[in-house]
Design a protein around this motif. Structure first.
Motif, PDB file in Angstrom:
ATOM      1  N   UNK A  52       0.855  -1.190   0.000  1.00 26.92           N
ATOM      2  CA  UNK A  52       0.000   0.000   0.000  1.00 26.92           C
ATOM      3  C   UNK A  52       0.889   1.237   0.000  1.00 26.92           C
ATOM      4  N   UNK A  53       0.386   2.319  -0.567  1.00 28.38           N
ATOM      5  CA  UNK A  53       1.046   3.608  -0.504  1.00 28.38           C
ATOM      6  C   UNK A  53       0.480   4.361   0.696  1.00 28.38           C
ATOM      7  N   UNK A  54       1.347   4.931   1.519  1.00 30.63           N
ATOM      8  CA  UNK A  54       0.897   5.666   2.698  1.00 30.63           C
ATOM      9  C   UNK A  54       0.528   7.087   2.274  1.00 30.63           C
ATOM     10  N   UNK A  55      -0.749   7.404   2.388  1.00 30.75           N
ATOM     11  CA  UNK A  55      -1.302   8.691   1.966  1.00 30.75           C
ATOM     12  C   UNK A  55      -1.558   9.591   3.177  1.00 30.75           C
ATOM     13  N   UNK A  56      -1.820  10.865   2.953  1.00 28.36           N
ATOM     14  CA  UNK A  56      -2.064  11.773   4.091  1.00 28.36           C
ATOM     15  C   UNK A  56      -3.173  11.297   5.030  1.00 28.36           C
TER      16      UNK A  56
ATOM     17  N   UNK B 124       6.567   6.629   7.042  1.00 33.19           N
ATOM     18  CA  UNK B 124       6.260   8.023   6.703  1.00 33.19           C
ATOM     19  C   UNK B 124       5.316   8.131   5.510  1.00 33.19           C
ATOM     20  N   UNK B 125       4.584   9.242   5.489  1.00 34.39           N
ATOM     21  CA  UNK B 125       3.705   9.531   4.365  1.00 34.39           C
ATOM     22  C   UNK B 125       4.531   9.515   3.074  1.00 34.39           C
ATOM     23  N   UNK B 126       3.969   8.898   2.043  1.00 34.72           N
ATOM     24  CA  UNK B 126       4.640   8.804   0.751  1.00 34.72           C
ATOM     25  C   UNK B 126       5.455   7.540   0.584  1.00 34.72           C
ATOM     26  N   UNK B 127       5.698   6.816   1.663  1.00 30.03           N
ATOM     27  CA  UNK B 127       6.418   5.552   1.546  1.00 30.03           C
ATOM     28  C   UNK B 127       5.438   4.443   1.167  1.00 30.03           C
ATOM     29  N   UNK B 128       5.964   3.387   0.587  1.00 25.78           N
ATOM     30  CA  UNK B 128       5.165   2.186   0.373  1.00 25.78           C
ATOM     31  C   UNK B 128       5.326   1.322   1.611  1.00 25.78           C
ATOM     32  N   UNK B 129       4.253   0.678   1.994  1.00 28.80           N
ATOM     33  CA  UNK B 129       4.305  -0.252   3.114  1.00 28.80           C
ATOM     34  C   UNK B 129       3.970  -1.627   2.556  1.00 28.80           C
ATOM     35  N   UNK B 130       4.869  -2.586   2.805  1.00 29.67           N
ATOM     36  CA  UNK B 130       4.683  -3.958   2.322  1.00 29.67           C
ATOM     37  C   UNK B 130       4.535  -4.883   3.517  1.00 29.67           C
ATOM     38  N   UNK B 131       3.465  -5.662   3.508  1.00 31.73           N
ATOM     39  CA  UNK B 131       3.229  -6.632   4.568  1.00 31.73           C
ATOM     40  C   UNK B 131       3.373  -8.026   3.975  1.00 31.73           C
ATOM     41  N   UNK B 132       4.069  -8.895   4.696  1.00 30.34           N
ATOM     42  CA  UNK B 132       4.218 -10.295   4.302  1.00 30.34           C
ATOM     43  C   UNK B 132       3.757 -11.151   5.475  1.00 30.34           C
ATOM     44  N   UNK B 133       2.864 -12.091   5.212  1.00 29.79           N
ATOM     45  CA  UNK B 133       2.319 -12.942   6.269  1.00 29.79           C
ATOM     46  C   UNK B 133       2.369 -14.399   5.837  1.00 29.79           C
ATOM     47  N   UNK B 134       2.549 -15.287   6.826  1.00 28.48           N
ATOM     48  CA  UNK B 134       2.470 -16.725   6.558  1.00 28.48           C
ATOM     49  C   UNK B 134       2.236 -17.473   7.857  1.00 28.48           C
ATOM     50  N   UNK B 135       1.658 -18.661   7.718  1.00 28.72           N
ATOM     51  CA  UNK B 135       1.398 -19.528   8.869  1.00 28.72           C
ATOM     52  C   UNK B 135       2.717 -20.161   9.285  1.00 28.72           C
TER      53      UNK B 135
ATOM     54  N   UNK C 285       6.442  -6.283   8.426  1.00 32.39           N
ATOM     55  CA  UNK C 285       6.062  -5.083   7.680  1.00 32.39           C
ATOM     56  C   UNK C 285       7.341  -4.333   7.324  1.00 32.39           C
ATOM     57  N   UNK C 286       7.454  -3.982   6.047  1.00 29.65           N
ATOM     58  CA  UNK C 286       8.602  -3.210   5.576  1.00 29.65           C
ATOM     59  C   UNK C 286       8.113  -1.901   4.977  1.00 29.65           C
ATOM     60  N   UNK C 287       8.865  -0.848   5.208  1.00 27.27           N
ATOM     61  CA  UNK C 287       8.593   0.433   4.564  1.00 27.27           C
ATOM     62  C   UNK C 287       9.629   0.618   3.470  1.00 27.27           C
ATOM     63  N   UNK C 288       9.212   1.268   2.392  1.00 29.41           N
ATOM     64  CA  UNK C 288      10.133   1.523   1.288  1.00 29.41           C
ATOM     65  C   UNK C 288      10.024   2.979   0.855  1.00 29.41           C
ATOM     66  N   UNK C 289      11.166   3.648   0.811  1.00 32.60           N
ATOM     67  CA  UNK C 289      11.238   4.976   0.218  1.00 32.60           C
ATOM     68  C   UNK C 289      11.289   4.744  -1.287  1.00 32.60           C
ATOM     69  N   UNK C 290      10.255   5.121  -1.982  1.00 31.33           N
ATOM     70  CA  UNK C 290      10.144   4.810  -3.407  1.00 31.33           C
ATOM     71  C   UNK C 290      11.101   5.622  -4.273  1.00 31.33           C
ATOM     72  N   UNK C 291      11.720   6.670  -3.723  1.00 28.11           N
ATOM     73  CA  UNK C 291      12.649   7.491  -4.491  1.00 28.11           C
ATOM     74  C   UNK C 291      14.088   7.013  -4.349  1.00 28.11           C
ATOM     75  N   UNK C 292      14.422   6.451  -3.179  1.00 32.73           N
ATOM     76  CA  UNK C 292      15.803   5.983  -2.956  1.00 32.73           C
ATOM     77  C   UNK C 292      15.910   4.467  -3.029  1.00 32.73           C
ATOM     78  N   UNK C 293      14.773   3.775  -2.886  1.00 33.10           N
ATOM     79  CA  UNK C 293      14.796   2.310  -2.862  1.00 33.10           C
ATOM     80  C   UNK C 293      15.131   1.740  -1.501  1.00 33.10           C
ATOM     81  N   UNK C 294      15.408   2.588  -0.506  1.00 29.24           N
ATOM     82  CA  UNK C 294      15.724   2.105   0.840  1.00 29.24           C
ATOM     83  C   UNK C 294      14.510   1.367   1.405  1.00 29.24           C
TER      84      UNK C 294
END
Length: 173
Positions: free
Chosen positions: A17-21, A70-81, A95-104
């Motif tokens: 998901x993209x973190x929006x305001x 932070x707002x504007x980052x992508x948030x990726x969730x990975x789940x498994x049993x 849960x991982x956050x990604x700065x979409x401009x730097x790739x961090x």
């Protein structure tokens, strides 16, 4: 527990998901409650993929916030049993956050939840055993019984102001 064995990969679920305001607080970081909603949703999907049955949340524990998203980052969730009992499944979420401009990318939250599979009458029903497929999954699987025991201890000592008895009668398994 049923006689069937299913690999962890069968339940693996990823959501981005993209973190929006509207997802953020006055600090410009994601609301914890919004993230908890995503964690419960993705955990339920992973549990249903494993059990091929409807599920309900039995508990959420070890929800550890490690860094803000932070707002504007992508948030990726990975789940498994990670582990199963007769009708319950432990689900791990990272849960991982990604700065979409730097790739961090960075891990921001880890969580464990327990779900119970239900039959057509809404009663707990047996689930397949889960089979770890790599070292990280094996470690989570091997340490799951200790987390289960901690959950049972917590449930046995739970106190409700409307019911002075412990809630051991609501335990799964």
């Amino acid at each position: 527990m049923s006689d069937e064995i299913r690999p962890v990969s069968r339940s693996r679920t990823i959501m981005t998901e993209l973190v929006l305001p509207t997802d953020t607080n006055v600090h410009g970081t994601m609301f914890g409650g919004a993230l908890m909603h995503y964690i419960d949703k993705i955990s339920a999907i992973a549990a249903m993929r494993h059990a091929n049955k409807p599920v309900v949340t039995a508990s959420t524990d070890s929800l550890d916030f490690l860094s803000p998203i932070r707002m504007g980052e992508a948030v990726e969730l990975e789940a498994f049993v990670t582990w199963t009992r007769r009708s319950s499944m432990e689900v791990y979420v990272v849960v991982r956050a990604e700065n979409l401009f730097t790739g961090e990318r960075r891990v921001t939250v880890t969580a464990f939840s327990t779900f119970v599979a239900l039959n057509d009458q809404g009663k707990p029903t047996a689930v397949p055993t889960v089979q770890p497929e790599n070292d990280a999954e094996r470690k989570l699987h091997e340490t799951a019984p200790e987390r289960y025991e901690q959950r049972m201890k917590r449930r046995a000592t739970r106190y409700s102001p409307t019911n002075r008895q412990s809630s051991t009668d609501t335990q799964t398994e």
